[in-house]
Design a protein around this motif. Sequence first.
Motif, PDB file in Angstrom:
ATOM      1  N   ALA A  48       0.726  -1.237   0.040  1.00 49.37           N
ATOM      2  CA  ALA A  48      -0.108  -0.065   0.073  1.00 49.37           C
ATOM      3  C   ALA A  48       0.742   1.273  -0.012  1.00 49.37           C
ATOM      4  O   ALA A  48       0.467   2.059  -0.761  1.00 49.37           O
ATOM      5  CB  ALA A  48      -0.960  -0.156   1.126  1.00 49.37           C
ATOM      6  N   ILE A  49       1.760   1.113   0.715  1.00 54.34           N
ATOM      7  CA  ILE A  49       2.815   2.443   0.783  1.00 54.34           C
ATOM      8  C   ILE A  49       3.850   2.616  -0.210  1.00 54.34           C
ATOM      9  O   ILE A  49       4.188   3.518  -0.781  1.00 54.34           O
ATOM     10  CB  ILE A  49       3.411   2.430   2.195  1.00 54.34           C
ATOM     11  CG1 ILE A  49       2.606   2.563   3.412  1.00 54.34           C
ATOM     12  CG2 ILE A  49       4.414   3.471   2.399  1.00 54.34           C
ATOM     13  CD1 ILE A  49       2.788   2.582   4.710  1.00 54.34           C
ATOM     14  N   ARG A  78      11.368   8.945   1.991  1.00 56.93           N
ATOM     15  CA  ARG A  78      11.394   9.665   0.710  1.00 56.93           C
ATOM     16  C   ARG A  78      10.243  10.780   0.535  1.00 56.93           C
ATOM     17  O   ARG A  78      10.701  11.269  -0.561  1.00 56.93           O
ATOM     18  CB  ARG A  78      11.746   8.662  -0.230  1.00 56.93           C
ATOM     19  CG  ARG A  78      13.030   7.737  -0.153  1.00 56.93           C
ATOM     20  CD  ARG A  78      13.282   7.247  -1.665  1.00 56.93           C
ATOM     21  NE  ARG A  78      12.199   6.171  -2.040  1.00 56.93           N
ATOM     22  CZ  ARG A  78      12.248   5.015  -1.669  1.00 56.93           C
ATOM     23  NH1 ARG A  78      13.269   4.366  -1.081  1.00 56.93           N
ATOM     24  NH2 ARG A  78      11.289   4.234  -2.075  1.00 56.93           N
ATOM     25  N   ILE A  79       9.351  10.744   1.267  1.00 56.64           N
ATOM     26  CA  ILE A  79       8.226  11.568   0.942  1.00 56.64           C
ATOM     27  C   ILE A  79       8.390  13.070   1.599  1.00 56.64           C
ATOM     28  O   ILE A  79       9.132  13.241   2.610  1.00 56.64           O
ATOM     29  CB  ILE A  79       6.831  11.161   1.849  1.00 56.64           C
ATOM     30  CG1 ILE A  79       6.512   9.691   1.496  1.00 56.64           C
ATOM     31  CG2 ILE A  79       5.815  12.212   1.615  1.00 56.64           C
ATOM     32  CD1 ILE A  79       5.299   9.208   2.326  1.00 56.64           C
ATOM     33  N   PRO A  80       8.408  13.950   0.609  1.00 60.46           N
ATOM     34  CA  PRO A  80       9.309  15.338   0.818  1.00 60.46           C
ATOM     35  C   PRO A  80       8.342  15.939   1.912  1.00 60.46           C
ATOM     36  O   PRO A  80       9.090  16.640   2.893  1.00 60.46           O
ATOM     37  CB  PRO A  80       8.789  15.979  -0.581  1.00 60.46           C
ATOM     38  CG  PRO A  80       7.950  15.414  -1.419  1.00 60.46           C
ATOM     39  CD  PRO A  80       7.671  14.080  -0.701  1.00 60.46           C
ATOM     40  N   THR A 113       3.793  16.366   6.538  1.00 62.23           N
ATOM     41  CA  THR A 113       2.350  15.680   6.568  1.00 62.23           C
ATOM     42  C   THR A 113       2.025  14.595   5.688  1.00 62.23           C
ATOM     43  O   THR A 113       1.310  13.458   6.325  1.00 62.23           O
ATOM     44  CB  THR A 113       1.326  16.855   5.921  1.00 62.23           C
ATOM     45  OG1 THR A 113       1.662  18.191   6.602  1.00 62.23           O
ATOM     46  CG2 THR A 113      -0.047  16.658   5.783  1.00 62.23           C
ATOM     47  N   GLY A 114       2.542  14.213   4.576  1.00 57.10           N
ATOM     48  CA  GLY A 114       2.559  13.220   3.743  1.00 57.10           C
ATOM     49  C   GLY A 114       3.331  12.094   4.367  1.00 57.10           C
ATOM     50  O   GLY A 114       2.800  10.658   4.468  1.00 57.10           O
ATOM     51  N   ARG A 115       4.441  12.108   5.101  1.00 54.43           N
ATOM     52  CA  ARG A 115       5.334  11.246   5.818  1.00 54.43           C
ATOM     53  C   ARG A 115       4.374  10.575   7.078  1.00 54.43           C
ATOM     54  O   ARG A 115       4.254   9.536   7.124  1.00 54.43           O
ATOM     55  CB  ARG A 115       6.628  11.722   6.491  1.00 54.43           C
ATOM     56  CG  ARG A 115       7.634  11.801   5.306  1.00 54.43           C
ATOM     57  CD  ARG A 115       9.046  11.977   6.102  1.00 54.43           C
ATOM     58  NE  ARG A 115       9.087  13.238   6.856  1.00 54.43           N
ATOM     59  CZ  ARG A 115       9.481  14.273   6.403  1.00 54.43           C
ATOM     60  NH1 ARG A 115       9.694  14.444   4.892  1.00 54.43           N
ATOM     61  NH2 ARG A 115       9.515  15.358   6.930  1.00 54.43           N
ATOM     62  N   HIS A 116       3.495  11.578   7.775  1.00 54.51           N
ATOM     63  CA  HIS A 116       2.804  11.198   9.051  1.00 54.51           C
ATOM     64  C   HIS A 116       1.690  10.388   8.519  1.00 54.51           C
ATOM     65  O   HIS A 116       1.293   9.505   9.053  1.00 54.51           O
ATOM     66  CB  HIS A 116       2.285  12.701   9.468  1.00 54.51           C
ATOM     67  CG  HIS A 116       1.462  12.166  10.821  1.00 54.51           C
ATOM     68  ND1 HIS A 116       0.204  12.182  10.495  1.00 54.51           N
ATOM     69  CD2 HIS A 116       1.803  11.802  12.215  1.00 54.51           C
ATOM     70  CE1 HIS A 116      -0.529  12.130  12.045  1.00 54.51           C
ATOM     71  NE2 HIS A 116       0.658  11.689  12.763  1.00 54.51           N
ATOM     72  N   SER A 155       1.081   6.526   9.494  1.00 48.12           N
ATOM     73  CA  SER A 155      -0.257   6.349  10.530  1.00 48.12           C
ATOM     74  C   SER A 155      -0.870   5.286   9.901  1.00 48.12           C
ATOM     75  O   SER A 155      -1.537   4.608  10.783  1.00 48.12           O
ATOM     76  CB  SER A 155      -0.756   7.666  10.557  1.00 48.12           C
ATOM     77  OG  SER A 155      -1.593   7.834   9.260  1.00 48.12           O
ATOM     78  N   THR A 156      -0.909   5.031   8.618  1.00 47.62           N
ATOM     79  CA  THR A 156      -1.751   3.695   8.094  1.00 47.62           C
ATOM     80  C   THR A 156      -1.090   2.369   8.760  1.00 47.62           C
ATOM     81  O   THR A 156      -1.749   1.207   8.809  1.00 47.62           O
ATOM     82  CB  THR A 156      -1.544   3.742   6.520  1.00 47.62           C
ATOM     83  OG1 THR A 156      -0.229   3.436   6.068  1.00 47.62           O
ATOM     84  CG2 THR A 156      -2.335   5.021   5.822  1.00 47.62           C
ATOM     85  N   CYS A 157       0.123   2.332   9.356  1.00 45.66           N
ATOM     86  CA  CYS A 157       0.809   0.957   9.891  1.00 45.66           C
ATOM     87  C   CYS A 157       0.970   0.973  11.131  1.00 45.66           C
ATOM     88  O   CYS A 157       1.641   0.281  11.619  1.00 45.66           O
ATOM     89  CB  CYS A 157       1.556   0.711   8.831  1.00 45.66           C
ATOM     90  SG  CYS A 157       3.114   1.844   8.797  1.00 45.66           S
ATOM     91  N   ALA A 158       0.995   2.328  11.981  1.00 46.65           N
ATOM     92  CA  ALA A 158       1.399   2.475  13.168  1.00 46.65           C
ATOM     93  C   ALA A 158       0.631   1.312  14.167  1.00 46.65           C
ATOM     94  O   ALA A 158       1.050   0.886  15.113  1.00 46.65           O
ATOM     95  CB  ALA A 158       1.027   3.830  13.674  1.00 46.65           C
ATOM     96  N   SER A 159      -0.776   1.194  13.941  1.00 44.08           N
ATOM     97  CA  SER A 159      -1.418   0.513  14.880  1.00 44.08           C
ATOM     98  C   SER A 159      -1.139  -1.128  14.773  1.00 44.08           C
ATOM     99  O   SER A 159      -0.689  -1.809  15.772  1.00 44.08           O
ATOM    100  CB  SER A 159      -2.927   0.366  14.588  1.00 44.08           C
ATOM    101  OG  SER A 159      -3.276   0.201  13.223  1.00 44.08           O
ATOM    102  N   HIS A 160      -0.751  -1.382  13.347  1.00 43.65           N
ATOM    103  CA  HIS A 160      -0.167  -2.877  13.221  1.00 43.65           C
ATOM    104  C   HIS A 160       1.162  -3.030  13.742  1.00 43.65           C
ATOM    105  O   HIS A 160       1.586  -4.090  14.460  1.00 43.65           O
ATOM    106  CB  HIS A 160      -0.134  -3.113  11.808  1.00 43.65           C
ATOM    107  CG  HIS A 160       0.321  -4.324  11.333  1.00 43.65           C
ATOM    108  ND1 HIS A 160       1.670  -4.369  11.004  1.00 43.65           N
ATOM    109  CD2 HIS A 160       0.063  -5.620  11.291  1.00 43.65           C
ATOM    110  CE1 HIS A 160       2.147  -5.578  10.689  1.00 43.65           C
ATOM    111  NE2 HIS A 160       0.869  -6.588  10.978  1.00 43.65           N
TER     112      HIS A 160
END
Length: 318
Positions: free
Chosen positions: A127-128, A229-231, A234-237, A241-246
């Motif tokens: 996904a990422i 590598r995301i500039p 906000t994009g990095r966060h 965040s989509t995989c922080a819980s996992h």
Amino acid sequence: MSARDNGSEVIEFILLGFSGSQGLHLSLLVLFLLAYMLTVTENVVVMAVICTSPLLHKPMYLFLSHLSFLETWYISVTVPKMLLSLVAPKFRRISFAGCMAQLYFFLALACTECVLLSVMAYDRYVAICSPLRYPTIMHPGLCSLLATGSWLSGFSISLGKVFFISRLGYCGPNIMNHFFCDVSPLLNLACSDMSVAELVDFVLALLILLGPLLLTVSSYVKILSAVLRIPSSTGRHKAFSTCASHLAVVVIFYSASLFTYARPRAVYSFDYNKLVSVVYTVLTPLVNPIIYCLHNQEVKTALRRVAQKVAQALGAST
């Protein structure tokens, strides 16, 4: 007595459970019963919300529903027997066959969770790292295959380990210093050559745990590399965040599992083992649904919608 003479086979075990007064046992009974009811309720709610919410009909939530289903049974393998043993001493007895059955289903579900967590890590990696190809790669057929493979591999791998443990031979004593039939207490009671048994168990534990763990770690190394590598911050966060819980669930699960099953026997302690066992048999299944719900906006939105529908239905019926 279960161990009739020296050299005779054990036909049942006595689980010592938790030491302490009757008042302490009553407190533990209430505490663990509440934890068990909350865990089952949480996981059933998560499964129902995912099933009834089109917003959550995605691969990540398919795997999450499998994880919730798994943990409903995972906690049910050990806690009900523990609750009964806190009620009356007679329930601390468990037959040899019953002990091996409990051990098998406990290990099978634990191994399945290992593989399922690695599959979920791979899903987050795709996904990422390959968002445009995500729908093509994680198509329904592959998701079903990965979920089914997690269950089949977990139940197959644990079969060999339980067969090995059941063939060691137990000639007494039959008193197990634990609240359920686990690997280490059983090995301690075996009358076979313990040096060989412990070595085989240690190797099997490492193989079972490290395979999925290496896949999970490699997935997160690539995820971290892609996120860095995301500039924009906000994009990095947003991406992480989509995989922080996992990731939080993985850390909790493997910390307890590696400490219990893949540490040298020299640092083994029954008291520490029982304490850590409470973490991964009771606490982890309890907090996992909370972690996923608190850190996932889509799940919280779906929960609110389902709650509103239920409230409206109840209001209409009254």
